[in-house]
Design a protein around this motif. Structure first.
Motif, PDB file in Angstrom:
ATOM      1  N   GLY A   2      16.415   1.305  11.281  1.00 38.05           N
ATOM      2  CA  GLY A   2      16.476   1.991  12.560  1.00 38.05           C
ATOM      3  C   GLY A   2      15.166   2.658  12.929  1.00 38.05           C
ATOM      4  O   GLY A   2      14.204   2.683  12.148  1.00 38.05           O
ATOM      5  N   VAL A   3      15.135   3.206  14.124  1.00 34.77           N
ATOM      6  CA  VAL A   3      13.938   3.882  14.635  1.00 34.77           C
ATOM      7  C   VAL A   3      13.558   5.049  13.726  1.00 34.77           C
ATOM      8  O   VAL A   3      12.377   5.251  13.411  1.00 34.77           O
ATOM      9  N   LYS A   4      14.555   5.783  13.286  1.00 35.61           N
ATOM     10  CA  LYS A   4      14.307   6.934  12.407  1.00 35.61           C
ATOM     11  C   LYS A   4      13.599   6.493  11.119  1.00 35.61           C
ATOM     12  O   LYS A   4      12.673   7.151  10.657  1.00 35.61           O
ATOM     13  N   ASP A   5      14.034   5.369  10.566  1.00 32.94           N
ATOM     14  CA  ASP A   5      13.414   4.850   9.339  1.00 32.94           C
ATOM     15  C   ASP A   5      11.980   4.398   9.588  1.00 32.94           C
ATOM     16  O   ASP A   5      11.096   4.615   8.754  1.00 32.94           O
ATOM     17  N   VAL A   6      11.747   3.757  10.723  1.00 32.49           N
ATOM     18  CA  VAL A   6      10.398   3.295  11.067  1.00 32.49           C
ATOM     19  C   VAL A   6       9.457   4.489  11.213  1.00 32.49           C
ATOM     20  O   VAL A   6       8.336   4.476  10.689  1.00 32.49           O
ATOM     21  N   VAL A   7       9.921   5.528  11.888  1.00 35.94           N
ATOM     22  CA  VAL A   7       9.107   6.726  12.074  1.00 35.94           C
ATOM     23  C   VAL A   7       8.809   7.371  10.721  1.00 35.94           C
ATOM     24  O   VAL A   7       7.670   7.766  10.448  1.00 35.94           O
ATOM     25  N   ARG A   8       9.824   7.472   9.850  1.00 40.57           N
ATOM     26  CA  ARG A   8       9.611   8.067   8.529  1.00 40.57           C
ATOM     27  C   ARG A   8       8.593   7.257   7.731  1.00 40.57           C
ATOM     28  O   ARG A   8       7.725   7.809   7.075  1.00 40.57           O
ATOM     29  N   GLN A  10       6.147   5.503   8.948  1.00 41.02           N
ATOM     30  CA  GLN A  10       4.829   5.778   9.529  1.00 41.02           C
ATOM     31  C   GLN A  10       4.274   7.098   8.987  1.00 41.02           C
ATOM     32  O   GLN A  10       3.100   7.189   8.638  1.00 41.02           O
ATOM     33  N   TYR A  11       5.131   8.112   8.912  1.00 38.57           N
ATOM     34  CA  TYR A  11       4.712   9.398   8.340  1.00 38.57           C
ATOM     35  C   TYR A  11       4.317   9.221   6.872  1.00 38.57           C
ATOM     36  O   TYR A  11       3.333   9.789   6.409  1.00 38.57           O
ATOM     37  N   GLN A  12       5.099   8.441   6.142  1.00 41.09           N
ATOM     38  CA  GLN A  12       4.800   8.223   4.731  1.00 41.09           C
ATOM     39  C   GLN A  12       3.438   7.559   4.553  1.00 41.09           C
ATOM     40  O   GLN A  12       2.664   7.945   3.689  1.00 41.09           O
ATOM     41  N   ARG A  13       3.130   6.558   5.363  1.00 40.82           N
ATOM     42  CA  ARG A  13       1.830   5.889   5.279  1.00 40.82           C
ATOM     43  C   ARG A  13       0.694   6.858   5.584  1.00 40.82           C
ATOM     44  O   ARG A  13      -0.344   6.844   4.925  1.00 40.82           O
ATOM     45  N   LEU A  14       0.897   7.711   6.580  1.00 41.41           N
ATOM     46  CA  LEU A  14      -0.122   8.694   6.946  1.00 41.41           C
ATOM     47  C   LEU A  14      -0.411   9.641   5.787  1.00 41.41           C
ATOM     48  O   LEU A  14      -1.567   9.863   5.412  1.00 41.41           O
ATOM     49  N   VAL A  15       0.626  10.180   5.167  1.00 37.48           N
ATOM     50  CA  VAL A  15       0.467  11.119   4.050  1.00 37.48           C
ATOM     51  C   VAL A  15      -0.107  10.409   2.828  1.00 37.48           C
ATOM     52  O   VAL A  15      -1.024  10.914   2.178  1.00 37.48           O
ATOM     53  N   ASP A  16       0.415   9.220   2.520  1.00 36.29           N
ATOM     54  CA  ASP A  16      -0.081   8.483   1.357  1.00 36.29           C
ATOM     55  C   ASP A  16      -1.555   8.116   1.520  1.00 36.29           C
ATOM     56  O   ASP A  16      -2.315   8.150   0.555  1.00 36.29           O
TER      57      ASP A  16
END
Length: 153
Positions: A2-8, A10-16
């Motif tokens: 879902g959209v929520k998973d895609v957004v999460r 994206q955040y994970q990639r940014l932090v990693d």
């Protein structure tokens, strides 16, 4: 997904991505003093740029080292030195490592509780089955991320 998973994700990639710079550690003297020295800027010169007394500069540098500096004062000092201030909260490994550790912790607690009840009824699981069950539940927790995922209950 879902959209929520895609957004999460994206955040994970940014932090990693930010956490993937292992050489990004605070120098022993702190960033303010290290950058000031690298620039060849005296404490008096920085004080003048900041509009504070000369005595305030060692206090600010010490506050950074002790963790008592404010974000606002760090930002002002960085800008006065022609730099930018970056503040980050980064995982030791990856975001996925943090999530997996929490899932493992929750799964172990769930299996431990169920195992206690099963033992009372003479239906205890073997250690191998308990380990497998913890892994199964942890994988489900990571996949589903229930609303109580971060609670320790």
């Amino acid at each position: 997904m879902g959209v929520k998973d895609v957004v999460r994700k994206q955040y994970q990639r940014l932090v990693d991505n930010a956490a993937s710079h292992p050489d990004l550690r605070t120098p022993p003297e702190g960033w303010l003093r290290t950058v000031r020295n690298a620039l060849g800027m005296s404490g008096s010169q920085l004080a003048k740029k900041l509009g504070v007394t000369r005595a305030r500069i060692p206090q600010l540098e010490q506050a950074e080292l002790s963790g008592a500096a404010t974000l606002k004062s760090m930002q002002a000092a960085a800008e006065a030195m022609g730099c930018r201030f970056v503040y980050a909260v980064l995982p030791v490994g990856t975001i996925q490592d943090v999530i997996a550790a929490q899932a493992q912790k929750k799964a172990q607690a769930l299996v431990r509780r169920a195992s206690t009840h099963m033992a009372l009824e003479d239906q205890a699981l073997s250690n191998e089955k308990m380990v497998a069950e913890v892994e199964r539940i942890a994988a489900n927790l990571v996949r589903e991320m229930p609303s109580d995922f971060w609670s320790d209950k």
